[in-house]
Design a protein around this motif. Sequence first.
Motif, PDB file in Angstrom:
ATOM      1  N   ALA A  70       0.806  -1.219   0.000  1.00  0.00           N
ATOM      2  CA  ALA A  70       0.000   0.000   0.000  1.00  0.00           C
ATOM      3  C   ALA A  70       0.838   1.267   0.000  1.00  0.00           C
ATOM      4  O   ALA A  70       0.835   2.024   0.960  1.00  0.00           O
ATOM      5  N   ILE A  71       1.535   1.514  -1.092  1.00  0.00           N
ATOM      6  CA  ILE A  71       2.325   2.734  -1.208  1.00  0.00           C
ATOM      7  C   ILE A  71       1.407   3.927  -1.471  1.00  0.00           C
ATOM      8  O   ILE A  71       0.272   3.775  -1.918  1.00  0.00           O
ATOM      9  N   ARG A  72       1.915   5.104  -1.174  1.00  0.00           N
ATOM     10  CA  ARG A  72       1.214   6.354  -1.473  1.00  0.00           C
ATOM     11  C   ARG A  72       2.182   7.246  -2.243  1.00  0.00           C
ATOM     12  O   ARG A  72       3.337   7.401  -1.855  1.00  0.00           O
ATOM     13  N   LEU A  73       1.697   7.829  -3.309  1.00  0.00           N
ATOM     14  CA  LEU A  73       2.540   8.697  -4.123  1.00  0.00           C
ATOM     15  C   LEU A  73       2.561  10.098  -3.531  1.00  0.00           C
ATOM     16  O   LEU A  73       1.564  10.564  -3.003  1.00  0.00           O
ATOM     17  N   THR A  74       3.706  10.736  -3.615  1.00  0.00           N
ATOM     18  CA  THR A  74       3.843  12.127  -3.200  1.00  0.00           C
ATOM     19  C   THR A  74       3.799  12.983  -4.455  1.00  0.00           C
ATOM     20  O   THR A  74       3.604  12.472  -5.547  1.00  0.00           O
ATOM     21  N   GLY A  75       4.010  14.258  -4.329  1.00  0.00           N
ATOM     22  CA  GLY A  75       4.018  15.130  -5.493  1.00  0.00           C
ATOM     23  C   GLY A  75       5.297  15.012  -6.303  1.00  0.00           C
ATOM     24  O   GLY A  75       5.378  15.504  -7.410  1.00  0.00           O
ATOM     25  N   ASP A  76       6.294  14.313  -5.761  1.00  0.00           N
ATOM     26  CA  ASP A  76       7.590  14.153  -6.423  1.00  0.00           C
ATOM     27  C   ASP A  76       7.571  12.884  -7.277  1.00  0.00           C
ATOM     28  O   ASP A  76       7.057  11.850  -6.859  1.00  0.00           O
ATOM     29  N   ALA A  77       8.181  12.945  -8.443  1.00  0.00           N
ATOM     30  CA  ALA A  77       8.185  11.806  -9.366  1.00  0.00           C
ATOM     31  C   ALA A  77       9.101  10.680  -8.901  1.00  0.00           C
ATOM     32  O   ALA A  77       9.029   9.581  -9.426  1.00  0.00           O
ATOM     33  N   GLN A  78       9.968  10.920  -7.915  1.00  0.00           N
ATOM     34  CA  GLN A  78      10.899   9.886  -7.469  1.00  0.00           C
ATOM     35  C   GLN A  78      10.689   9.439  -6.032  1.00  0.00           C
ATOM     36  O   GLN A  78      11.403   8.573  -5.555  1.00  0.00           O
ATOM     37  N   GLU A  79       9.722   9.982  -5.299  1.00  0.00           N
ATOM     38  CA  GLU A  79       9.517   9.611  -3.904  1.00  0.00           C
ATOM     39  C   GLU A  79       8.202   8.877  -3.709  1.00  0.00           C
ATOM     40  O   GLU A  79       7.182   9.249  -4.263  1.00  0.00           O
ATOM     41  N   ILE A  80       8.267   7.829  -2.867  1.00  0.00           N
ATOM     42  CA  ILE A  80       7.106   7.013  -2.545  1.00  0.00           C
ATOM     43  C   ILE A  80       6.983   6.971  -1.030  1.00  0.00           C
ATOM     44  O   ILE A  80       7.945   6.626  -0.340  1.00  0.00           O
ATOM     45  N   ASP A  81       5.826   7.307  -0.509  1.00  0.00           N
ATOM     46  CA  ASP A  81       5.572   7.265   0.926  1.00  0.00           C
ATOM     47  C   ASP A  81       4.968   5.905   1.262  1.00  0.00           C
ATOM     48  O   ASP A  81       4.100   5.421   0.539  1.00  0.00           O
TER      49      ASP A  81
END
Length: 100
Positions: A70-81
């Motif tokens: 269950a990843i969540r995307l941030t506004g950055d194209a290379q970071e995953i929360d």
Amino acid sequence: MSDEDYVYDEDSGEWLPASELAARQASEGAVEVRDAVGNLLADGDQVTLIKDLEVKGAGQTLKRGTLIKAIRLTGDAQEIDCKFDGIKGLVLRAEFVRKR
């Protein structure tokens, strides 16, 4: 024909249904996040680590092959929360994961 309102789109010079224009504008602002192999990632996907990663501040190492759910995307194209047992606020780089 529906009773929906039409709005003028200045970019294309056309009159479009309001819902279509809203969907078009939302897709323009979306950031594409791709894993190490090039697969497109989305919120809720499961990923696997492709490299051992030392977690700063946690004194732990995440081993290659570890499943992150269950990843969540941030506004950055290379970071995953994401969440992982015992580690709060874990942020991974997309270059170190592969979509499962």
